[in-house]
Design an enzyme around this catalytic site. Structure first.
Site, PDB file in Angstrom:
ATOM      1  N   HIS A   1       1.266  -0.604  -2.782  1.00  0.00           N
ATOM      2  CA  HIS A   1       0.264  -1.391  -1.998  1.00  0.00           C
ATOM      3  C   HIS A   1       1.066  -2.597  -1.605  1.00  0.00           C
ATOM      4  O   HIS A   1       1.478  -3.235  -2.420  1.00  0.00           O
ATOM      5  CB  HIS A   1      -1.082  -1.478  -2.562  1.00  0.00           C
ATOM      6  CG  HIS A   1      -1.506  -0.251  -3.069  1.00  0.00           C
ATOM      7  ND1 HIS A   1      -1.233   0.073  -4.336  1.00  0.00           N
ATOM      8  CD2 HIS A   1      -2.661   0.423  -3.014  1.00  0.00           C
ATOM      9  CE1 HIS A   1      -2.001   1.159  -4.694  1.00  0.00           C
ATOM     10  NE2 HIS A   1      -2.881   1.532  -3.924  1.00  0.00           N
TER      11      HIS A   1
ATOM     12  N   LYS B   1       1.695   7.909  -3.134  1.00  0.00           N
ATOM     13  CA  LYS B   1       0.738   7.362  -2.316  1.00  0.00           C
ATOM     14  C   LYS B   1       1.317   6.151  -1.859  1.00  0.00           C
ATOM     15  O   LYS B   1       1.674   5.172  -2.549  1.00  0.00           O
ATOM     16  CB  LYS B   1      -0.636   7.181  -2.975  1.00  0.00           C
ATOM     17  CG  LYS B   1      -1.668   6.311  -2.265  1.00  0.00           C
ATOM     18  CD  LYS B   1      -2.715   5.779  -3.230  1.00  0.00           C
ATOM     19  CE  LYS B   1      -3.747   4.793  -2.638  1.00  0.00           C
ATOM     20  NZ  LYS B   1      -4.398   3.992  -3.498  1.00  0.00           N
TER      21      LYS B   1
END
EC number: 4.2.1.10
Length: 252
Positions: free
Chosen positions: A143, A170
């Site tokens: 992230h 992800k």
């Protein structure tokens, strides 16, 4: 491309699956939130453990996990401690982070763990192997709440996760412009078409990036995050609205 099956949910085919994040500070709130979430329309329950105050007490953490498992036994449970450096609520040492994830794996209560790519290569590889030995799937994540790197870097990170045998790579990035959203979508498509042999999850955050949360089926993202109550990241929309849009795009 192979799919990932957790309980009866097949990830990587059809419309993107909806993940919701439960963020509760104590056992009582975990219980009340779980009861409220039970009525919502979603596919995967993510427990954001970094919001839980009593982290040092592993028994307390697992007691909370047990409540979630018993309240929603049919939902895949994703155990996530989001580190402070990647936007989470608490900072803990790498050793404590790995120990917490191993305790979750050992508990038999969780179906998936979130493991941050930049935890350290050796620790990540060992924890993936440990999870798989206990039939727990790994969502490997990265992230950046400040910027969006070039497409080549986005793809490189996703490919590194795949090389570490993540079940689902992800990445979530903050756009500074609409062009950054296009960069994320282009990287997702290139990864999905040229390199991915498993489902991936990608998103561009904030209001600017909302389209990326809706158009996953077009560009190659297998899941998206929605909000039941409070959003766990900027740009999330309600699960009901999200399901409506995903269904429209899937059936078009």
């Amino acid at each position: 491309m192979k799919t990932v099956t957790v309980k009866d949910l097949v990830i990587g085919t059809g419309a993107p699956k909806i993940i919701v994040s439960l963020m509760a500070k104590d056992i009582a709130r975990v219980k009340s939130e779980a009861l409220a979430y039970r009525e919502a329309d979603f596919d995967i329950l993510e427990w954001r453990v970094d919001h839980f105050a009593d982290l040092s007490n592993v028994e307390s953490v697992m007691a909370a996990a047990k409540i979630l498992r018993e309240t929603m036994p049919e939902k895949p449970l994703l155990f996530t401690f989001r580190s402070a450096k990647e936007g989470g609520e608490q900072a803990i040492s790498t050793e404590a982070y790995i120990a917490l994830n191993r305790a979750a794996i050992d508990s038999g209560l969780v179906d998936m763990i979130d493991l941050e790519l930049f935890t350290g290569d050796d620790q990540v590889k060992e924890t993936v192997a440990y999870a798989h030995a206990h039939d727990v799937k790994v969502v490997m994540s990265n992230h950046d709440f400040h910027k969006t790197p070039e497409a080549e870097e986005i793809i490189a990170r996703l490919r590194k996760m795949q090389s570490f045998d993540a079940d689902i790579p992800k990445i979530a990035l903050m756009p500074q412009s609409t062009n950054d959203v296009l960069t994320l979508l282009a990287a997702t498509l290139e990864m999905q078409e040229q390199y991915a042999d498993r489902p991936i999850i990608t998103m561009s955050m904030a209001k600017t990036g909302v389209i990326s949360r809706l158009a996953g089926e077009v560009f190659g993202s297998a899941a998206t995050f929605g909000a039941v109550k409070k959003a766990s990241a900027p740009g999330q929309i309600s699960v009901n609205d999200l399901r409506t849009v995903l269904t429209i795009l899937h059936q078009a």
